[in-house]
Design a protein around this motif. Structure first.
Motif, PDB file in Angstrom:
ATOM      1  N   GLN A 139       0.821  -1.203   0.000  1.00  0.00           N
ATOM      2  CA  GLN A 139       0.000   0.000   0.000  1.00  0.00           C
ATOM      3  C   GLN A 139       0.860   1.260   0.000  1.00  0.00           C
ATOM      4  OE1 GLN A 139      -2.614  -0.435   3.359  1.00  0.00           O
ATOM      5  NE2 GLN A 139      -3.960  -1.896   2.317  1.00  0.00           N
ATOM      6  N   LEU A 140       1.947   1.244   0.761  1.00  0.00           N
ATOM      7  CA  LEU A 140       2.849   2.395   0.794  1.00  0.00           C
ATOM      8  C   LEU A 140       3.508   2.589  -0.567  1.00  0.00           C
ATOM      9  CD1 LEU A 140       4.361   4.652   2.266  1.00  0.00           C
ATOM     10  CD2 LEU A 140       5.977   2.925   3.116  1.00  0.00           C
ATOM     11  N   LYS A 141       3.954   1.507  -1.154  1.00  0.00           N
ATOM     12  CA  LYS A 141       4.615   1.586  -2.456  1.00  0.00           C
ATOM     13  C   LYS A 141       3.674   2.147  -3.522  1.00  0.00           C
ATOM     14  CE  LYS A 141       7.324  -1.218  -5.683  1.00  0.00           C
ATOM     15  NZ  LYS A 141       7.852  -2.585  -5.972  1.00  0.00           N
ATOM     16  N   ALA A 142       2.384   1.829  -3.421  1.00  0.00           N
ATOM     17  CA  ALA A 142       1.420   2.243  -4.439  1.00  0.00           C
ATOM     18  C   ALA A 142       0.908   3.675  -4.245  1.00  0.00           C
ATOM     19  CB  ALA A 142       0.237   1.277  -4.442  1.00  0.00           C
ATOM     20  N   LEU A 143       1.200   4.282  -3.099  1.00  0.00           N
ATOM     21  CA  LEU A 143       0.688   5.627  -2.820  1.00  0.00           C
ATOM     22  C   LEU A 143       1.318   6.683  -3.724  1.00  0.00           C
ATOM     23  CD1 LEU A 143       0.543   6.030   1.083  1.00  0.00           C
ATOM     24  CD2 LEU A 143      -1.390   6.039  -0.492  1.00  0.00           C
ATOM     25  N   PRO A 144       0.530   7.660  -4.146  1.00  0.00           N
ATOM     26  CA  PRO A 144       1.130   8.816  -4.831  1.00  0.00           C
ATOM     27  C   PRO A 144       1.845   9.703  -3.824  1.00  0.00           C
ATOM     28  CG  PRO A 144      -1.241   9.090  -4.600  1.00  0.00           C
ATOM     29  CD  PRO A 144      -0.933   7.710  -4.130  1.00  0.00           C
ATOM     30  N   THR A 145       2.790  10.489  -4.302  1.00  0.00           N
ATOM     31  CA  THR A 145       3.553  11.378  -3.435  1.00  0.00           C
ATOM     32  C   THR A 145       2.698  12.569  -3.018  1.00  0.00           C
ATOM     33  OG1 THR A 145       5.624  10.721  -4.452  1.00  0.00           O
ATOM     34  CG2 THR A 145       5.623  12.807  -3.266  1.00  0.00           C
ATOM     35  N   THR A 174       1.562  14.740   1.040  1.00  0.00           N
ATOM     36  CA  THR A 174       1.016  14.498   2.375  1.00  0.00           C
ATOM     37  C   THR A 174      -0.500  14.382   2.376  1.00  0.00           C
ATOM     38  OG1 THR A 174       1.031  16.889   2.793  1.00  0.00           O
ATOM     39  CG2 THR A 174       2.955  15.639   3.509  1.00  0.00           C
ATOM     40  N   THR A 175      -1.156  14.940   1.368  1.00  0.00           N
ATOM     41  CA  THR A 175      -2.621  14.839   1.307  1.00  0.00           C
ATOM     42  C   THR A 175      -3.085  13.484   0.803  1.00  0.00           C
ATOM     43  OG1 THR A 175      -2.650  15.785  -0.926  1.00  0.00           O
ATOM     44  CG2 THR A 175      -2.877  17.322   0.932  1.00  0.00           C
ATOM     45  N   HIS A 176      -2.169  12.689   0.268  1.00  0.00           N
ATOM     46  CA  HIS A 176      -2.520  11.362  -0.255  1.00  0.00           C
ATOM     47  C   HIS A 176      -2.240  10.246   0.752  1.00  0.00           C
ATOM     48  CE1 HIS A 176      -3.228  13.140  -4.136  1.00  0.00           C
ATOM     49  NE2 HIS A 176      -1.985  13.610  -4.194  1.00  0.00           N
ATOM     50  N   ALA A 177      -1.964  10.610   1.987  1.00  0.00           N
ATOM     51  CA  ALA A 177      -1.618   9.608   3.006  1.00  0.00           C
ATOM     52  C   ALA A 177      -2.780   8.652   3.260  1.00  0.00           C
ATOM     53  CB  ALA A 177      -1.225  10.303   4.303  1.00  0.00           C
ATOM     54  N   GLN A 178      -2.424   7.459   3.696  1.00  0.00           N
ATOM     55  CA  GLN A 178      -3.426   6.471   4.085  1.00  0.00           C
ATOM     56  C   GLN A 178      -3.320   6.236   5.585  1.00  0.00           C
ATOM     57  OE1 GLN A 178      -3.381   2.869   1.828  1.00  0.00           O
ATOM     58  NE2 GLN A 178      -4.947   1.857   3.062  1.00  0.00           N
ATOM     59  N   THR A 179      -4.457   6.292   6.283  1.00  0.00           N
ATOM     60  CA  THR A 179      -4.466   6.062   7.723  1.00  0.00           C
ATOM     61  C   THR A 179      -5.169   4.747   8.037  1.00  0.00           C
ATOM     62  OG1 THR A 179      -6.526   7.291   8.021  1.00  0.00           O
ATOM     63  CG2 THR A 179      -4.471   8.532   8.229  1.00  0.00           C
ATOM     64  N   LYS A 225       4.051   9.494   1.494  1.00  0.00           N
ATOM     65  CA  LYS A 225       5.275   9.749   0.745  1.00  0.00           C
ATOM     66  C   LYS A 225       5.504  11.253   0.632  1.00  0.00           C
ATOM     67  CE  LYS A 225       5.399   5.666  -2.273  1.00  0.00           C
ATOM     68  NZ  LYS A 225       5.265   5.212  -3.675  1.00  0.00           N
ATOM     69  N   THR A 226       6.765  11.650   0.731  1.00  0.00           N
ATOM     70  CA  THR A 226       7.121  13.057   0.569  1.00  0.00           C
ATOM     71  C   THR A 226       8.064  13.209  -0.620  1.00  0.00           C
ATOM     72  OG1 THR A 226       8.881  12.715   2.222  1.00  0.00           O
ATOM     73  CG2 THR A 226       6.812  13.665   2.996  1.00  0.00           C
ATOM     74  N   PRO A 227       8.015  14.370  -1.327  1.00  0.00           N
ATOM     75  CA  PRO A 227       8.861  14.547  -2.510  1.00  0.00           C
ATOM     76  C   PRO A 227      10.343  14.611  -2.182  1.00  0.00           C
ATOM     77  CG  PRO A 227       7.698  16.570  -1.974  1.00  0.00           C
ATOM     78  CD  PRO A 227       7.113  15.504  -1.113  1.00  0.00           C
ATOM     79  N   ARG A 278      13.764  10.059   5.095  1.00  0.00           N
ATOM     80  CA  ARG A 278      13.302   9.154   4.036  1.00  0.00           C
ATOM     81  C   ARG A 278      12.148   9.809   3.295  1.00  0.00           C
ATOM     82  NH1 ARG A 278      12.582   7.083   8.977  1.00  0.00           N
ATOM     83  NH2 ARG A 278      14.273   5.607   8.690  1.00  0.00           N
ATOM     84  N   THR A 279      11.811   9.238   2.147  1.00  0.00           N
ATOM     85  CA  THR A 279      10.682   9.760   1.366  1.00  0.00           C
ATOM     86  C   THR A 279       9.434   8.903   1.526  1.00  0.00           C
ATOM     87  OG1 THR A 279      11.449   8.526  -0.572  1.00  0.00           O
ATOM     88  CG2 THR A 279      12.169  10.828  -0.379  1.00  0.00           C
ATOM     89  N   ALA A 280       9.587   7.627   1.874  1.00  0.00           N
ATOM     90  CA  ALA A 280       8.450   6.739   2.113  1.00  0.00           C
ATOM     91  C   ALA A 280       8.364   6.479   3.617  1.00  0.00           C
ATOM     92  CB  ALA A 280       8.613   5.433   1.357  1.00  0.00           C
ATOM     93  N   HIS A 281       7.267   6.883   4.221  1.00  0.00           N
ATOM     94  CA  HIS A 281       7.135   6.862   5.678  1.00  0.00           C
ATOM     95  C   HIS A 281       6.011   5.923   6.118  1.00  0.00           C
ATOM     96  CE1 HIS A 281       9.543  10.630   5.747  1.00  0.00           C
ATOM     97  NE2 HIS A 281       8.835  10.935   4.672  1.00  0.00           N
ATOM     98  N   SER A 282       6.319   5.094   7.087  1.00  0.00           N
ATOM     99  CA  SER A 282       5.292   4.304   7.786  1.00  0.00           C
ATOM    100  C   SER A 282       5.352   4.720   9.249  1.00  0.00           C
ATOM    101  CB  SER A 282       5.538   2.801   7.623  1.00  0.00           C
ATOM    102  OG  SER A 282       6.833   2.456   8.081  1.00  0.00           O
ATOM    103  N   ILE A 283       4.445   5.602   9.626  1.00  0.00           N
ATOM    104  CA  ILE A 283       4.486   6.213  10.953  1.00  0.00           C
ATOM    105  C   ILE A 283       3.502   5.504  11.878  1.00  0.00           C
ATOM    106  CG2 ILE A 283       4.275   8.351  12.258  1.00  0.00           C
ATOM    107  CD1 ILE A 283       6.526   8.326  10.166  1.00  0.00           C
TER     108      ILE A 283
END
Length: 557
Positions: free
Chosen positions: A63-69, A71-76, A93-95, A121-126
């Protein structure tokens, strides 16, 4: 034919095992052979929940890999690992490569949780911990680039109600400035269940974490910052026979299952399932686990310890307390009685390891006794107990009080070393919860009038004991607890006391007090909980014991 042969072999092994459980091997009267104890307990590694954890992790990685870059496209995701309903996961993901600061907004500054995640990092799992129940929680992530550019985004994570069985927590006192809440207010007061729901409270007495798993007695932080809990192999099981290495998100790293099939006292030809691990478990310096267990005896319970290999679950060492203490203590015991007829003569409820001396300090409720042994040789070093009913040959181990009118501990719990003298090498500070309910020795006019958290200094060279602090007498009969309870130093000179069985088990109370001033800085009453689910211990733990929140990495079972 192969299937038939395999089934036949299985049943033969099963029948042989049942025969060996019924016809137990003793080395002397009432003392099981070590080989018999190992056969009785037979821990086995289970990979079921670790595999489930890895499947969920792989799902979130995709799911993280498939996300567009952006902060508004984050998945919770709330409750990402399905047993921690007040936890969450934010995938974003951040640019540009950034580090992240997490803020879980509370109702006050002292209940707002902050945590910084190390690394850019640019891909974040928080991972998110400390959400409120039944609320649309506000969680803000602050992103900082290596050049110092800062952006913020706030997300909403909606949670459900807590289970009714947790009960009601009523805040009586709270002075957050004097509490030991840790950096970023990440520390909660955890009510560790006897058999039910374990949960964590913030400085305002609000639930900010709980496990949907039923937990019994064991809830410990390990050196790798994971949690060690005792739960059920399956939710429908009656007994607690799964020792699980997990974390606050509910990820499972290891699980050891115990069979618990022991002879009954009434008819030793019949076998019944018992809870094997009963009150405590600790991590040793070699990272193996030391457990308080029923050893499978047809007659005695709660008087044995086993060390299990952390990697394999195999039993490495057995310590049978009947081999260490007087035979009269278990052969002539009449202090308490159990419905199953078995003899709970010692009732070991806690232990702590002294790294400096390779010594183990043990608490036994029904002997009103705390003692130390050399862990390698299991030889007695000292005994803290009133001298009544102790044979002459054991009197030499007794610590001599230096405090005037010293009141001996009765039915005590939660023994812990809090300080070791680095200069003299002969003194230790020991804390414990004194129920003040003598079962075998030490009865006084003050018995059962109150319970208290206590600290004593033990000089092992001179074999003396000095009481340096206690708190609980001023609370009187209202906070007397016949069973359970804890007293732990939590930092800032404070001690957190768990009066777990107040009002005959109808109430538990958690009190944080400063040992210098005896000022109460936090006080919560717990009521209306399910029968039998009184709080065995109260502990202060950090939701974020390291600088990481949650890594989406596969766990090797």
């Amino acid at each position: 034919m192969l299937v038939l042969g395999g089934a036949t072999a299985y049943h033969e092994r099963h029948n042989i095992r049942r025969y060996l459980l019924v016809h137990q091997h003793y080395t002397k009267k009432d003392v099981l052979a070590t080989s018999q104890i190992k056969l009785n307990l037979r821990p086995a590694l289970s990979t079921k929940h670790t595999t489930a954890t890895n499947h969920l992790t792989a799902k979130y990685q995709k799911q993280l890999k498939a996300l567009p870059t952006g902060t508004t496209h984050a998945q919770t995701i709330v409750n990402p690992y399905q047993t921690s309903p007040l936890s969450g996961l934010i995938l974003v993901k951040t640019p540009h490569a950034t580090k992240v600061r997490l803020t879980v907004h509370g109702t006050t500054p002292a209940t707002t949780i902050h945590q910084t995640v190390s690394g850019y990092r640019t891909a974040h799992s928080i991972g998110v911990l400390g959400l409120y129940a039944n609320r649309n929680n506000r969680v803000t992530l602050t992103f900082t680039t290596k050049r110092g550019t800062v952006t913020h985004h706030t997300y909403q994570l909606k949670t459900t109600k807590v289970p009714h069985g947790i009960g009601r927590n009523t805040l009586k006192t709270s002075h957050p400035q004097q509490m030991a809440l840790g950096q970023g207010h990440t520390k909660l007061t955890f009510a560790v269940s006897s058999q039910g729901y374990t949960y964590g409270l913030d400085a305002r007495g609000k639930i900010r974490w709980y496990s949907s798993l039923k937990i019994s007695h064991v809830f410990k932080e390990l050196s790798n910052h994971h949690l060690l809990i005792l739960t059920k192999i399956a939710p429908t099981e009656h007994k607690y026979n799964a020792l699980q290495e997990t974390d606050f998100y509910g990820r499972v790293y290891r699980q050891y299952n115990f069979s618990g099939l022991f002879p009954t006292r009434q008819d030793t030809s019949k076998l019944a399932t018992n809870t094997v691990i009963h009150h405590d478990a600790i991590e040793l310096p070699n990272h193996n686990l030391l457990l308080t267990v029923d050893d499978g005896s047809k007659k005695f319970v709660e008087d044995t310890m086993i060390e299990i290999d952390r990697q394999t679950g195999k039993i490495q060492k057995v310590i049978d307390l009947k081999r260490l203490l007087p035979a009269s203590a278990y052969q002539q015991y009449t202090g308490t009685h159990r419905p199953d007829g078995k003899v709970d003569w010692f009732h070991q409820n806690s232990m702590t390891y002294d790294k400096k001396r390779d010594e183990l300090v043990v608490s036994g409720r029904n002997q009103d006794m705390i003692f130390a042994i050399n862990y390698k040789t299991t030889k007695l070093k000292w005994i803290l107990a009133a001298p009544e009913k102790l044979p002459q040959s054991y009197q030499k181990y007794l610590l001599k009080p230096t405090t005037k009118n010293y009141r001996y501990n009765g039915g005590q719990h939660a023994v812990q070393l809090i300080h070791q003298d680095q200069h003299q090498g002969d003194s230790v500070e020991l804390e414990f919860y004194d129920n003040n309910v003598p079962v075998t020795r030490g009865k006084t006019a003050q018995s059962k009038q109150w319970s208290a958290g206590e600290v004593v200094t033990i000089n092992q060279l001179k074999r003396t004991v000095t009481k340096t602090w206690e708190f609980g007498q001023s609370l009187g009969q209202r906070n007397f607890t016949n069973i359970v309870g804890s007293s732990y130093a939590v930092g800032r000179g404070n001690t957190l006391i768990g009066f777990g069985y107040a009002d005959s088990g109808k109430r538990s109370e958690f009190v944080e007090v400063n040992r210098k001033t005896n000022r109460v800085v936090f006080d919560v009453d717990r009521t209306h909980f399910a029968h039998g689910d009184w709080s065995y211990r109260a502990e202060r733990l950090s939701l974020y014991p390291s600088d990481q929140t949650l890594k989406l990495t596969r766990i090797n079972p």
